[in-house]
Scaffold this motif. Sequence first.
Motif, PDB file in Angstrom:
ATOM      1  N   UNK A  73      30.719  12.437  26.481  1.00 53.58           N
ATOM      2  CA  UNK A  73      30.414  11.409  27.477  1.00 53.58           C
ATOM      3  C   UNK A  73      31.057  10.076  27.096  1.00 53.58           C
ATOM      4  N   UNK A  74      30.937   9.719  25.840  1.00 50.46           N
ATOM      5  CA  UNK A  74      31.475   8.444  25.364  1.00 50.46           C
ATOM      6  C   UNK A  74      32.999   8.404  25.489  1.00 50.46           C
ATOM      7  N   UNK A  75      33.670   9.485  25.104  1.00 53.68           N
ATOM      8  CA  UNK A  75      35.133   9.516  25.177  1.00 53.68           C
ATOM      9  C   UNK A  75      35.609   9.473  26.621  1.00 53.68           C
ATOM     10  N   UNK A  76      34.898  10.133  27.511  1.00 56.70           N
ATOM     11  CA  UNK A  76      35.261  10.115  28.935  1.00 56.70           C
ATOM     12  C   UNK A  76      35.155   8.681  29.474  1.00 56.70           C
ATOM     13  N   UNK A  77      34.048   8.000  29.141  1.00 60.14           N
ATOM     14  CA  UNK A  77      33.847   6.626  29.610  1.00 60.14           C
ATOM     15  C   UNK A  77      34.942   5.715  29.062  1.00 60.14           C
ATOM     16  N   UNK A  78      35.281   5.874  27.785  1.00 62.95           N
ATOM     17  CA  UNK A  78      36.343   5.053  27.191  1.00 62.95           C
ATOM     18  C   UNK A  78      37.675   5.265  27.903  1.00 62.95           C
ATOM     19  N   UNK A  79      37.967   6.513  28.255  1.00 66.74           N
ATOM     20  CA  UNK A  79      39.220   6.814  28.947  1.00 66.74           C
ATOM     21  C   UNK A  79      39.283   6.122  30.306  1.00 66.74           C
ATOM     22  N   UNK A  83      45.191   8.449  25.876  1.00 67.16           N
ATOM     23  CA  UNK A  83      45.274   9.866  25.493  1.00 67.16           C
ATOM     24  C   UNK A  83      45.179  10.720  26.748  1.00 67.16           C
ATOM     25  N   UNK A  84      45.789  11.879  26.683  1.00 67.73           N
ATOM     26  CA  UNK A  84      45.802  12.806  27.817  1.00 67.73           C
ATOM     27  C   UNK A  84      45.739  14.229  27.260  1.00 67.73           C
ATOM     28  N   UNK A 117      38.795  14.442  28.366  1.00 63.50           N
ATOM     29  CA  UNK A 117      38.108  15.053  27.227  1.00 63.50           C
ATOM     30  C   UNK A 117      38.430  16.547  27.233  1.00 63.50           C
ATOM     31  N   UNK A 118      38.203  17.183  26.099  1.00 62.92           N
ATOM     32  CA  UNK A 118      38.333  18.638  26.041  1.00 62.92           C
ATOM     33  C   UNK A 118      37.265  19.182  25.102  1.00 62.92           C
ATOM     34  N   UNK A 119      36.961  20.469  25.276  1.00 65.00           N
ATOM     35  CA  UNK A 119      35.837  21.062  24.567  1.00 65.00           C
ATOM     36  C   UNK A 119      36.022  21.027  23.055  1.00 65.00           C
ATOM     37  N   UNK A 120      37.253  21.285  22.577  1.00 68.25           N
ATOM     38  CA  UNK A 120      37.502  21.309  21.143  1.00 68.25           C
ATOM     39  C   UNK A 120      37.174  19.967  20.501  1.00 68.25           C
ATOM     40  N   UNK A 166      51.815   4.386  20.553  1.00 63.96           N
ATOM     41  CA  UNK A 166      52.888   5.354  20.859  1.00 63.96           C
ATOM     42  C   UNK A 166      52.520   6.348  21.945  1.00 63.96           C
ATOM     43  N   UNK A 167      51.225   6.603  22.163  1.00 65.21           N
ATOM     44  CA  UNK A 167      50.812   7.592  23.158  1.00 65.21           C
ATOM     45  C   UNK A 167      50.363   6.952  24.459  1.00 65.21           C
ATOM     46  N   UNK A 168      50.459   5.648  24.558  1.00 64.46           N
ATOM     47  CA  UNK A 168      49.992   4.968  25.768  1.00 64.46           C
ATOM     48  C   UNK A 168      50.874   5.312  26.968  1.00 64.46           C
ATOM     49  N   UNK A 169      50.211   5.574  28.098  1.00 67.13           N
ATOM     50  CA  UNK A 169      50.913   5.860  29.346  1.00 67.13           C
ATOM     51  C   UNK A 169      50.568   4.752  30.321  1.00 67.13           C
TER      52      UNK A 169
END
Length: 437
Positions: A310-316, A328-329, A341-344, A432-435
């Motif tokens: 939940x936290x990572x999704x909100x940050x994205x 990140x993608x 986010x992904x399950x892993x 470097x990973x920013x889109x």
Amino acid sequence: MIYELICCFFLYAFLGWCLEVVYAAVQKRRFVNRGLLNGMLCPVYGLSMGFLLVFFQGLKERPVFLFLACILVTGVFEWAAGMLLEKILGRKCWDYSGYRDHIGTYICLRFSAIWAVAATLIIEFFHPLAVSFVHAIPYLLGRILMILLLAALAVDILATWAALKKMKLENQQLREIAQGIKRVSRALDNAITRAVERRMGRAFPTGEEAREEQERKAREQEAKKRIFAYGCGFHKLVWLFFLGAFLGDITETIFCLLTTGQLMSRSSVVYGPFSIVWGAGIAGFTLLLHRYQEKKDSALFFLGTVLGGLYEYICSVFTELVFGTVFWDYSDIPFNLGGRINLLYCFFWGIAAVIWMKGLYPRVSAWIERIPMRAGKAISRVFVVFMAANIVISGMALGRYSKRAEGLGPANGLEELLDQRFDDRRMERIYPNAIVK
């Protein structure tokens, strides 16, 4: 967008108040104003719905995930509101300890599920109608109504706060009177009490031991007041944020080096190796879970997996909305949700929660508490000022990075300075990973 959110806040805060009043009427057979404020609003409903609408409208096409997001967000908001009100009022406004499916007495899963169903239905079906109604209000009239409602809410909050302060003052005065009476009473029978204690101590040694144990506990409580960052307060969270941001950046850098063979920056800010996501995550997780660190590993793993996702999704969503940049993608990783986010990686959050709460946090907490009080508080202030400035400068630099990608030149001297100090080459090295969108 802001106008629409404010309108929705008042609408859903009012509907939440109506639900609370109806529920109380059914339970108690009479009208009860269930809101903390004097007006017909329950702000926690308006805030939680506004939060869901900002961050999770993208899940409308995936109702199962939307429901899961709703149950988590409403649960966290209810938990935070319950804890905050208990600190302000000195007592619990609601207590679910009588239900088997409660979590920390602040949350009950069955009620959270009901609110989540309602929130999901609102987002799927009712909210589009509400937005249409808001847009149908004439522009000038709508703005005037919003100003009046915000002013009324501010007055209500100030009046409620003043009343609570007065209640606390009156309670304090009553306690002082009671303590004065106790002191007089104690002075009258002190000699008798000491004589009885001496006699009881000689006749029953365990009584003397019990008294000594009480005195020992009292000395421990007094000693704790002299310990820097004792418990899980402001200073402890500041240090955990800073350490978490640094260690999280280092961990991600090593992970990327081992998995991709590339040494790349994983920092969230332009100055220093600090990952804000990790820092805020460590501090937030500790605040939420420190009371439950004695729970089984499986329970902590589950909570870490769910809350971390939940936290990572909100940050994205937040970084994309505010900075126009995706950091990140995960679209190429199986079992992802919108690439955010992904399950892993959610499992990684769960593992990190167990390792942190069971192994690292007790040691780190003990180390922080050994810091001298004066030095610790001074360093905390330096941390806060430095990181606040770092975040603000990073945000402005990312804003210019996005505008340059759109072909927009600097509009003033500050933007020219940002372009000089944080050109595309430097920003690509830091992110470097920013889109850029």
